[in-house]
Design an enzyme around this catalytic site. Structure first.
Site, PDB file in Angstrom:
ATOM      1  N   ARG A 191       0.831  -1.247   0.098  1.00  0.00           N
ATOM      2  CA  ARG A 191      -0.006  -0.014   0.028  1.00  0.00           C
ATOM      3  C   ARG A 191       0.887   1.318   0.010  1.00  0.00           C
ATOM      4  O   ARG A 191       2.110   1.041   0.666  1.00  0.00           O
ATOM      5  CB  ARG A 191      -0.761  -0.040   1.325  1.00  0.00           C
ATOM      6  CG  ARG A 191      -0.225   0.071   2.453  1.00  0.00           C
ATOM      7  CD  ARG A 191      -1.408  -0.152   3.507  1.00  0.00           C
ATOM      8  NE  ARG A 191      -0.478  -0.465   4.944  1.00  0.00           N
ATOM      9  CZ  ARG A 191      -1.273  -0.726   6.070  1.00  0.00           C
ATOM     10  NH1 ARG A 191      -2.259  -1.032   6.054  1.00  0.00           N
ATOM     11  NH2 ARG A 191      -0.802  -0.842   7.243  1.00  0.00           N
ATOM     12  N   ASP A 209       0.872   5.532   0.774  1.00  0.00           N
ATOM     13  CA  ASP A 209       0.175   6.508   1.532  1.00  0.00           C
ATOM     14  C   ASP A 209      -0.538   7.564   0.697  1.00  0.00           C
ATOM     15  O   ASP A 209      -0.157   7.523  -0.778  1.00  0.00           O
ATOM     16  CB  ASP A 209       1.220   7.229   2.338  1.00  0.00           C
ATOM     17  CG  ASP A 209       1.628   6.101   3.579  1.00  0.00           C
ATOM     18  OD1 ASP A 209       0.712   5.045   3.809  1.00  0.00           O
ATOM     19  OD2 ASP A 209       2.607   6.190   4.113  1.00  0.00           O
ATOM     20  N   TYR A 253      11.742   1.672  -4.669  1.00  0.00           N
ATOM     21  CA  TYR A 253      11.243   2.974  -4.621  1.00  0.00           C
ATOM     22  C   TYR A 253      12.284   3.852  -5.121  1.00  0.00           C
ATOM     23  O   TYR A 253      13.485   3.743  -5.145  1.00  0.00           O
ATOM     24  CB  TYR A 253      10.895   3.243  -3.164  1.00  0.00           C
ATOM     25  CG  TYR A 253       9.607   2.635  -2.514  1.00  0.00           C
ATOM     26  CD1 TYR A 253       8.378   3.304  -2.637  1.00  0.00           C
ATOM     27  CD2 TYR A 253       9.567   1.593  -2.101  1.00  0.00           C
ATOM     28  CE1 TYR A 253       7.228   2.927  -2.195  1.00  0.00           C
ATOM     29  CE2 TYR A 253       8.372   0.969  -1.334  1.00  0.00           C
ATOM     30  CZ  TYR A 253       7.224   1.637  -1.481  1.00  0.00           C
ATOM     31  OH  TYR A 253       6.054   0.943  -0.942  1.00  0.00           O
ATOM     32  N   ARG A 284      10.333   7.473   3.381  1.00  0.00           N
ATOM     33  CA  ARG A 284      10.261   8.882   3.363  1.00  0.00           C
ATOM     34  C   ARG A 284      11.421   9.210   4.762  1.00  0.00           C
ATOM     35  O   ARG A 284      11.819  10.486   4.706  1.00  0.00           O
ATOM     36  CB  ARG A 284       8.912   9.225   3.616  1.00  0.00           C
ATOM     37  CG  ARG A 284       8.371   9.261   2.474  1.00  0.00           C
ATOM     38  CD  ARG A 284       6.623   9.454   2.459  1.00  0.00           C
ATOM     39  NE  ARG A 284       6.126  10.634   3.287  1.00  0.00           N
ATOM     40  CZ  ARG A 284       5.078  10.832   3.716  1.00  0.00           C
ATOM     41  NH1 ARG A 284       4.251   9.904   3.721  1.00  0.00           N
ATOM     42  NH2 ARG A 284       4.955  12.124   4.379  1.00  0.00           N
TER      43      ARG A 284
END
Length: 249
Positions: A50, A52, A110, A195
């Site tokens: 998932r 955000d 990512y 992040r």
């Protein structure tokens, strides 16, 4: 019924994230509604993970059970014509019936995009900063991550995960003109992990945190010791890897 993997990409700016939530529009909800409308029956999908709110995806894989698809290209065309402009189906692949988009994934990659000057064309698509950080120091810090397994210090507080262990296989910064791109690959990621890592590495790049300080942060296993999370808009899920044996062809 046969099981298929769908490769989807999306601009996450308009959504509460991938996963369905009450009172907010998610990418999963839009995809399921579109599939259900086209197939004229209720369709559910399962994602590899998932993202955000505000996070983007170049490749998120989902599995779905459908009647045999006789013309894959035609179905992709029809789905894309019905989906909003910020969601795209790029591939549909048949897999074995017990294949699972989340549990059979062996790697996830990512990217985090940073623009070192203001750009109206990157608004919502990259984190924009004004001063170039020390890329050499940031890469030194990034390479240190490969020596660790426990990343509790980068996990969202009060997370309900059973383990904070992740196997990071790749972590490095590159520059292309005014763009800085951080690429990281691991077998799994914790909520908010990428992040938080980017924010902490930027602290290293600006001299706020030293390499020794980063080691102390990792050893502490305490989220409050790490840097602030970088904004969601610069984060992209870029690739989900699977063993070749799960695919039918």
């Amino acid at each position: 019924m046969k099981r298929y993997f769908l490769d989807i990409s999306y601009n996450g700016g308009a959504y509460c994230g991938w996963q369905k939530q009450p009172n907010s529009l998610s990418v999963q909800e839009v995809l399921e509604t579109t599939l259900s409308t086209l197939m004229r029956t209720e369709i559910k999908v399962m994602g590899a993970g998932r993202t955000d709110a505000g996070v983007h995806a170049k490749q998120l894989v989902v599995h779905v059970d459908l009647a045999e698809i006789l013309d894959v290209d035609k179905l992709i065309y029809r789905l894309n014509s019905m989906l909003p402009k910020d969601i795209l189906i790029s591939a549909i692949r048949e897999v074995h019936q017990d294949s699972h988009a989340r549990f059979h994934a062996i790697s996830r990659e990512y990217e985090y995009h940073i623009s070192v000057k203001k750009s109206v064309f990157l608004e919502g698509l990259a984190h924009q900063i004004n001063t170039m950080p020390n890329l050499e120091k940031m890469n030194e810090a990034a390479s240190l991550l490969l020596e660790y397994e426990d990343f509790q210090c980068f996990s969202r507080s009060n997370s309900d995960v059973k383990t904070y262990l992740c196997d990071i296989k790749k972590a490095h910064w590159s520059s292309e003109g005014d763009m800085l791109i951080f690429t990281i690959e691991a077998n799994r990621f914790l909520r908010n992990m990428v992040r938080a890592i980017v924010g902490t590495l930027l602290d290293v790049g600006y001299g706020v945190t030293t390499i020794e300080g980063l080691k102390e942060i990792l050893a502490s296993k305490n989220r409050s010791n790490a840097g602030a999370s970088a904004p969601a808009k610069g984060l992209y899920l870029t690739k989900v890897g699977y063993p070749k044996t799960i695919f039918k062809h």
